[in-house]
Design a protein around this motif. Structure first.
Motif, mmCIF file in Angstrom:
data_model
loop_
_atom_site.group_PDB
_atom_site.id
_atom_site.type_symbol
_atom_site.label_atom_id
_atom_site.label_comp_id
_atom_site.label_asym_id
_atom_site.label_seq_id
_atom_site.Cartn_x
_atom_site.Cartn_y
_atom_site.Cartn_z
ATOM 1 N N SER A 137 8.358 -10.605 -6.106
ATOM 2 C CA SER A 137 7.944 -9.843 -4.919
ATOM 3 C C SER A 137 7.126 -10.719 -3.979
ATOM 4 O O SER A 137 7.248 -10.615 -2.751
ATOM 5 C CB SER A 137 7.124 -8.614 -5.337
ATOM 6 N N PHE A 138 6.296 -11.590 -4.554
ATOM 7 C CA PHE A 138 5.505 -12.507 -3.733
ATOM 8 C C PHE A 138 6.401 -13.448 -2.935
ATOM 9 O O PHE A 138 6.090 -13.822 -1.805
ATOM 10 C CB PHE A 138 4.563 -13.308 -4.635
ATOM 11 N N LEU A 139 7.544 -13.815 -3.540
ATOM 12 C CA LEU A 139 8.498 -14.691 -2.858
ATOM 13 C C LEU A 139 9.379 -13.941 -1.866
ATOM 14 O O LEU A 139 10.199 -14.557 -1.176
ATOM 15 C CB LEU A 139 9.379 -15.405 -3.892
ATOM 16 N N GLY A 140 9.243 -12.621 -1.816
ATOM 17 C CA GLY A 140 10.014 -11.835 -0.862
ATOM 18 C C GLY A 140 11.202 -11.117 -1.457
ATOM 19 O O GLY A 140 11.953 -10.454 -0.723
ATOM 20 N N PHE A 141 11.400 -11.219 -2.763
ATOM 21 C CA PHE A 141 12.537 -10.561 -3.416
ATOM 22 C C PHE A 141 12.059 -9.271 -4.087
ATOM 23 O O PHE A 141 11.869 -9.215 -5.298
ATOM 24 C CB PHE A 141 13.177 -11.501 -4.432
ATOM 25 N N SER A 142 11.868 -8.266 -3.295
ATOM 26 C CA SER A 142 11.409 -6.973 -3.805
ATOM 27 C C SER A 142 12.094 -5.861 -3.042
ATOM 28 O O SER A 142 12.600 -6.061 -1.933
ATOM 29 C CB SER A 142 9.885 -6.840 -3.664
ATOM 30 N N ASP A 143 12.112 -4.696 -3.646
ATOM 31 C CA ASP A 143 12.738 -3.535 -3.019
ATOM 32 C C ASP A 143 11.868 -3.068 -1.848
ATOM 33 O O ASP A 143 10.707 -2.696 -2.050
ATOM 34 C CB ASP A 143 12.886 -2.413 -4.051
ATOM 35 N N PRO A 144 12.388 -3.085 -0.624
ATOM 36 C CA PRO A 144 11.563 -2.689 0.530
ATOM 37 C C PRO A 144 11.198 -1.217 0.541
ATOM 38 O O PRO A 144 10.344 -0.792 1.320
ATOM 39 C CB PRO A 144 12.462 -3.048 1.731
ATOM 40 N N ARG A 145 11.831 -0.429 -0.344
ATOM 41 C CA ARG A 145 11.584 1.010 -0.357
ATOM 42 C C ARG A 145 10.430 1.414 -1.259
ATOM 43 O O ARG A 145 10.050 2.595 -1.282
ATOM 44 C CB ARG A 145 12.855 1.748 -0.793
ATOM 45 N N VAL A 146 9.877 0.495 -2.021
ATOM 46 C CA VAL A 146 8.787 0.830 -2.938
ATOM 47 C C VAL A 146 7.600 -0.100 -2.690
ATOM 48 O O VAL A 146 7.749 -1.215 -2.188
ATOM 49 C CB VAL A 146 9.231 0.706 -4.412
ATOM 50 N N VAL A 147 6.427 0.381 -3.057
ATOM 51 C CA VAL A 147 5.198 -0.416 -2.965
ATOM 52 C C VAL A 147 5.014 -1.164 -4.279
ATOM 53 O O VAL A 147 5.199 -0.597 -5.354
ATOM 54 C CB VAL A 147 3.977 0.485 -2.706
ATOM 55 N N SER A 148 4.670 -2.435 -4.197
ATOM 56 C CA SER A 148 4.395 -3.212 -5.403
ATOM 57 C C SER A 148 3.231 -4.153 -5.127
ATOM 58 O O SER A 148 2.971 -4.523 -3.976
ATOM 59 C CB SER A 148 5.626 -4.008 -5.845
ATOM 60 N N TRP A 149 2.557 -4.539 -6.193
ATOM 61 C CA TRP A 149 1.403 -5.428 -6.048
ATOM 62 C C TRP A 149 1.825 -6.807 -5.569
ATOM 63 O O TRP A 149 1.128 -7.436 -4.778
ATOM 64 C CB TRP A 149 0.660 -5.520 -7.384
ATOM 65 N N GLY A 150 2.953 -7.291 -6.038
ATOM 66 C CA GLY A 150 3.445 -8.581 -5.584
ATOM 67 C C GLY A 150 3.780 -8.574 -4.103
ATOM 68 O O GLY A 150 3.525 -9.546 -3.384
ATOM 69 N N LYS A 151 4.352 -7.459 -3.627
ATOM 70 C CA LYS A 151 4.675 -7.350 -2.201
ATOM 71 C C LYS A 151 3.401 -7.344 -1.359
ATOM 72 O O LYS A 151 3.371 -7.894 -0.245
ATOM 73 C CB LYS A 151 5.478 -6.082 -1.954
ATOM 74 N N MET A 152 2.336 -6.733 -1.891
ATOM 75 C CA MET A 152 1.064 -6.732 -1.170
ATOM 76 C C MET A 152 0.539 -8.153 -1.001
ATOM 77 O O MET A 152 0.064 -8.537 0.080
ATOM 78 C CB MET A 152 0.047 -5.877 -1.918
ATOM 79 N N TRP A 198 -7.806 -7.903 0.472
ATOM 80 C CA TRP A 198 -6.361 -7.747 0.499
ATOM 81 C C TRP A 198 -5.685 -8.587 -0.589
ATOM 82 O O TRP A 198 -4.585 -8.277 -1.028
ATOM 83 C CB TRP A 198 -5.854 -8.139 1.884
ATOM 84 N N ILE A 199 -6.351 -9.637 -1.014
ATOM 85 C CA ILE A 199 -5.826 -10.514 -2.064
ATOM 86 C C ILE A 199 -6.465 -10.199 -3.413
ATOM 87 O O ILE A 199 -5.800 -10.194 -4.446
ATOM 88 C CB ILE A 199 -6.075 -11.993 -1.698
ATOM 89 N N LEU A 200 -7.757 -9.903 -3.412
ATOM 90 C CA LEU A 200 -8.491 -9.695 -4.660
ATOM 91 C C LEU A 200 -7.969 -8.508 -5.459
ATOM 92 O O LEU A 200 -7.668 -8.634 -6.651
ATOM 93 C CB LEU A 200 -9.977 -9.514 -4.354
ATOM 94 N N PHE A 201 -7.840 -7.354 -4.841
ATOM 95 C CA PHE A 201 -7.523 -6.139 -5.589
ATOM 96 C C PHE A 201 -6.082 -6.105 -6.127
ATOM 97 O O PHE A 201 -5.885 -5.720 -7.286
ATOM 98 C CB PHE A 201 -7.836 -4.910 -4.735
ATOM 99 N N PRO A 202 -5.063 -6.508 -5.358
ATOM 100 C CA PRO A 202 -3.722 -6.583 -5.966
ATOM 101 C C PRO A 202 -3.651 -7.615 -7.092
ATOM 102 O O PRO A 202 -3.016 -7.368 -8.129
ATOM 103 C CB PRO A 202 -2.814 -6.978 -4.794
ATOM 104 N N GLY A 203 -4.313 -8.764 -6.896
ATOM 105 C CA GLY A 203 -4.328 -9.767 -7.962
ATOM 106 C C GLY A 203 -5.031 -9.276 -9.201
ATOM 107 O O GLY A 203 -4.584 -9.532 -10.332
ATOM 108 N N LEU A 204 -6.124 -8.536 -9.024
ATOM 109 C CA LEU A 204 -6.848 -7.975 -10.162
ATOM 110 C C LEU A 204 -6.009 -6.925 -10.883
ATOM 111 O O LEU A 204 -6.022 -6.834 -12.117
ATOM 112 C CB LEU A 204 -8.164 -7.364 -9.676
ATOM 113 N N ALA A 205 -5.255 -6.142 -10.126
ATOM 114 C CA ALA A 205 -4.391 -5.134 -10.744
ATOM 115 C C ALA A 205 -3.311 -5.786 -11.596
ATOM 116 O O ALA A 205 -3.023 -5.336 -12.713
ATOM 117 C CB ALA A 205 -3.761 -4.259 -9.657
ATOM 118 N N ILE A 206 -2.703 -6.855 -11.092
ATOM 119 C CA ILE A 206 -1.682 -7.578 -11.857
ATOM 120 C C ILE A 206 -2.279 -8.156 -13.131
ATOM 121 O O ILE A 206 -1.692 -8.067 -14.218
ATOM 122 C CB ILE A 206 -1.064 -8.690 -10.994
ATOM 123 N N PHE A 207 -3.467 -8.733 -13.015
ATOM 124 C CA PHE A 207 -4.130 -9.317 -14.180
ATOM 125 C C PHE A 207 -4.443 -8.259 -15.230
ATOM 126 O O PHE A 207 -4.159 -8.449 -16.420
ATOM 127 C CB PHE A 207 -5.413 -10.025 -13.748
#
Length: 286
Positions: A219-234, A251-260
């Motif tokens: 998702s971080f690389l841009g390969f994610s479903d545009p119809r759903v929200v994901s932490w990588g897309k954030m 904007w970077i801290l909280f999605p990264g913390l969620a993934i961790f």
């Protein structure tokens, strides 16, 4: 005197890893199930430009992004995507890898050679480039992502299960069942497959955590479903909009913390499960 089989959940909550991992995972599952009730704002509403890049406050607990979308609401809805990808991938990888591993070890000869050559082929493939190629061709949908993660994830489990079953086949009770005329399917169902349950449970946990990290990376690389929200897309959007340059650290801290936390909780459960289900590791601790 025969040693009593330990109660799995009782032993799980005795360990630090199991307790912490289970608690974090329960919170995230709760967020994923009740996301519409927990999220204070619509995570898909990008029309609120007047409140963009607001730092954490009482109104927006984790701030807002460039489009004025509430970060906390995106984190809550993103738990659905991450946990679902992890669960589906773990089930698919475990079922396919376990079945083929047990089948190869049970029937041997040509079946074993064929399955192991397929396993070798899959394991030497460059996973990430081929995943990107497949998703570019088929589209960056949710199910395409799950498909590629399962296709490139089952081979390792298959080889481990095969080794365990081959070792189990040499035990006396299995040889006695063969001498008694039991069919291969009966031996497989009653003796060989149960011997691999502990390994399958542990590998399923690590596969789920790995799939969640892979989903975030793709998702971080841009390969994610545009119809759903994901932490990588954030995180991908934060990189595109130069969040660090703009000082939007939240904007970077909280999605990264969620993934961790998500991957950490499942891996902790995997470590705790391995200590409970693997007698050798349990004996070392004693």
């Amino acid at each position: 005197m025969k040693r009593r089989k330990p109660n799995f959940f009782r032993e799980l909550f005795k360990s630090f890893e199991g307790t912490v991992g289970f608690a974090i995972l329960c919170v995230m599952v709760f967020f994923a199930i009740f996301a519409p009730l927990i999220a204070p704002y619509d995570p898909y509403d990008i029309t609120q430009r007047g409140r963009r890049l607001q730092p954490p406050s009482r109104q927006h607990l984790m701030g807002t992004d460039w489009y004025g979308v509430d970060i906390f609401s995106q984190i809550v809805y993103g738990a659905r995507t991450s946990l679902t990808v992890g669960a589906l991938t773990a089930v698919g990888v475990t079922v396919i890898g376990g079945f083929l591993g047990v089948t190869a070890a049970t029937f041997g000869r040509g079946v074993d050679v064929l399955i192991m050559r397929i396993v070798d082929f899959v394991m030497v493939l460059p996973g990430l480039p081929i995943m990107i190629m497949i998703m570019t061709y088929l589209g960056s949908s949710f199910w395409t992502l799950v498909f590629v993660l399962v296709v490139f994830g089952w081979a390792g489990i298959s080889r481990v299960v095969r080794a365990i079953v081959l070792s189990e086949k040499r035990r006396g009770y299995v040889e006695a069942a063969i001498c008694a005329g039991a069919s291969k399917w009966y031996i497989l169902k009653k003796h060989l497959l149960p011997a691999s349950y502990s390994v399958l449970v542990v590998n399923a946990a690590f596969s789920a955590a790995g799939a969640m990290l892979a989903e975030a990376g793709l998702s971080f690389l841009g390969f994610s479903d545009p119809r759903v929200v994901s932490w990588g897309k954030m995180l991908s959007l934060a990189r595109t909009c130069n969040a660090l340059v703009l000082g939007a650290w939240w904007w970077i801290l909280f999605p990264g913390l969620a993934i961790f936390l998500a991957s950490f909780s499942i891996m902790s459960l995997g470590v705790a499960s391995e200590r409970i289900l693997n007698p050798k590791i349990s004996n070392r601790r004693e």
